[in-house]
Write an enzyme that holds these catalytic residues in place. Structure first.
Site, PDB file in Angstrom:
ATOM      1  N   THR A 157       0.938  -1.246  -0.100  1.00 17.08           N
ATOM      2  CA  THR A 157      -0.037  -0.023  -0.043  1.00 17.08           C
ATOM      3  C   THR A 157       0.801   1.281   0.102  1.00 17.08           C
ATOM      4  OG1 THR A 157      -1.547  -1.304   1.261  1.00 17.08           O
ATOM      5  CG2 THR A 157      -1.915   1.022   1.107  1.00 17.08           C
ATOM      6  N   ARG A 183      -2.560   5.062   7.480  1.00 15.65           N
ATOM      7  CA  ARG A 183      -2.776   3.920   7.783  1.00 15.65           C
ATOM      8  C   ARG A 183      -2.588   3.703   9.325  1.00 15.65           C
ATOM      9  NH1 ARG A 183      -0.701  -1.873   5.723  1.00 15.65           N
ATOM     10  NH2 ARG A 183      -2.280  -1.462   4.124  1.00 15.65           N
TER      11      ARG A 183
HETATM   12  C1  NCD Z   1      -3.878  -5.905   4.010  1.00 14.56           C
HETATM   13  C2  NCD Z   1      -3.790  -5.146   5.106  1.00 14.56           C
HETATM   14  O1  NCD Z   1      -3.143  -4.383   5.447  1.00 14.56           O
HETATM   15  O2  NCD Z   1      -4.847  -5.081   5.749  1.00 14.56           O
HETATM   16  N1  NCD Z   1      -2.464  -5.834   3.433  1.00 14.56           N
HETATM   17  C3  NCD Z   1      -2.504  -5.236   2.068  1.00 14.56           C
HETATM   18  O3  NCD Z   1      -2.564  -4.000   2.266  1.00 14.56           O
HETATM   19  N2  NCD Z   1      -2.361  -5.784   1.070  1.00 14.56           N
HETATM   20  C4  NCD Z   1      -3.791  -7.552   4.328  1.00 14.56           C
HETATM   21  C5  NCD Z   1      -3.012  -7.834   5.569  1.00 14.56           C
HETATM   22  O4  NCD Z   1      -2.148  -7.577   6.137  1.00 14.56           O
HETATM   23  O5  NCD Z   1      -3.449  -9.186   5.861  1.00 14.56           O
END
Ligand code: NCD
Length: 314
Positions: free
Chosen positions: A57, A108
């Protein structure tokens, strides 16, 4: 425009985003195309503010911005590297970043609802890059884009979503986004203590999307058009000690035995990282699209940045 939840999108908006994503994918395929878009958003800036680990991401947002001529700032591991370590609230951090006048902030954070909290104090668009056990809307967009690319439709699909569905935010977002399309059917495959949340089930029922919950992975796989597998969210188990941890066993692993029962024209997806729930010998199967899915994330994020900066989504 903020991107906080999949609930904010309708079908025409998704078409607009996917059309832009396809356009950027095509542009990136040639050096003349890359040059043509490299000046598109010069002078615009993106701040990546990540309080939780991320590979895809964060980097794909950074690459998306770079391909569009934007500059990228930010911090990974903001819990330690930002003033959060000194006790600063998320709200104060967002207010300060607003003073630097970025074009967009990608956040995030481990707390559900944190992206909404950030948006409430921000004049700068906030993109939710995962808020705890809440949502991961940009992942759902790239997931849907990948389904459309592979299956050439977004309706009339049997989607098997498996793994840790109570804590996995990608499954929560994708299931709810699928409810925008007609005649989809979801089988949720998980252990009883890892089942998808009641709020998601309510949303699906409100949208007349048929679903079942099962522990029988193999029977669900037999009629699957799309398999969407996820990992056990171990880091969230610690924060959520009330829930028992049961490691997924071989009955929840996509392996050669699972491939045997899966229809030939199905696809296997995973948001990644995988940690054993899809065995590496599945990677060469033509149905495995998870690495391409990750790659699509960059095109979809380019589309989102372009749309947010130009304010072109109705
Ligand atoms: C996911 C998340 O961060 O929720 N990862 C991502 O962004 N592709 C999935 C995960 O961490 O399992």
């Amino acid at each position: 425009m903020n991107v906080l939840s999949v609930h904010q999108f309708d079908q025409p908006q998704l078409e607009e985003i996917f059309g832009r994503a396809e356009h950027f994918g095509e542009q990136l395929a040639s050096s003349s195309g890359r040059r043509a878009i490299a000046a598109e958003h010069i002078g615009e800036t993106l701040i990546n503010l990540f309080y939780e680990p991320s590979t895809r991401t964060r980097i794909s947002f950074g690459m998306a911005a770079s391909h569009l001529g934007m500059s990228v700032e930010g911090t990974e591991n903001a819990e330690i590297f930002s003033s959060a370590a000194k006790g600063e609230t998320l709200e104060d951090t967002i207010r300060v970043l607003n003073e630097y006048d970025p074009s967009v902030i990608v956040l995030r954070h481990p707390e559900t609802g944190s992206a909404n909290r950030a948006a409430a104090v921000s004049d700068v668009p906030i993109i939710n890059a995962g808020d705890g056990m809440g949502e991961h809307p940009t992942q759902a967009l790239l997931d849907l884009f990948t389904i459309k690319e592979a299956k050439e439709r977004l309706d009339d699909l049997h989607i098997v979503i498996g793994g840790d569905l109570v804590r996995g935010r990608t499954a929560r977002s994708l299931a709810q986004l699928l409810a925008l399309f007609a005649n989809n059917r979801i089988s949720f495959v998980s252990l009883p203590n890892q089942q998808i949340g009641e709020d998601v089930k309510e949303h699906l029922s409100d949208h007349k999307l048929e679903y079942e919950e099962t522990v029988d992975m193999h029977s669900a796989l037999r009629t699957a058009d799309v398999v969407y597998w996820t990992r056990l969210q171990k880091e969230r188990v610690v924060a959520d000690a009330a829930l028992d941890v049961v490691e997924p066993d071989v009955n929840f692993t996509i392996n050669q035995a699972a491939l045997e029962v899966l229809p030939a024209d199905s696809i296997i997806m995973h948001p990644l990282p995988r940690v054993g729930e899809i065995t590496p010998d599945v990677d060469n199967d033509p149905r495995a699209v998870y690495f391409r899915q990750a790659g699509n994330g960059m095109y979809v994020r380019m589309a989102l940045l372009d749309i947010i900066i130009n304010d072109t989504l109705d």
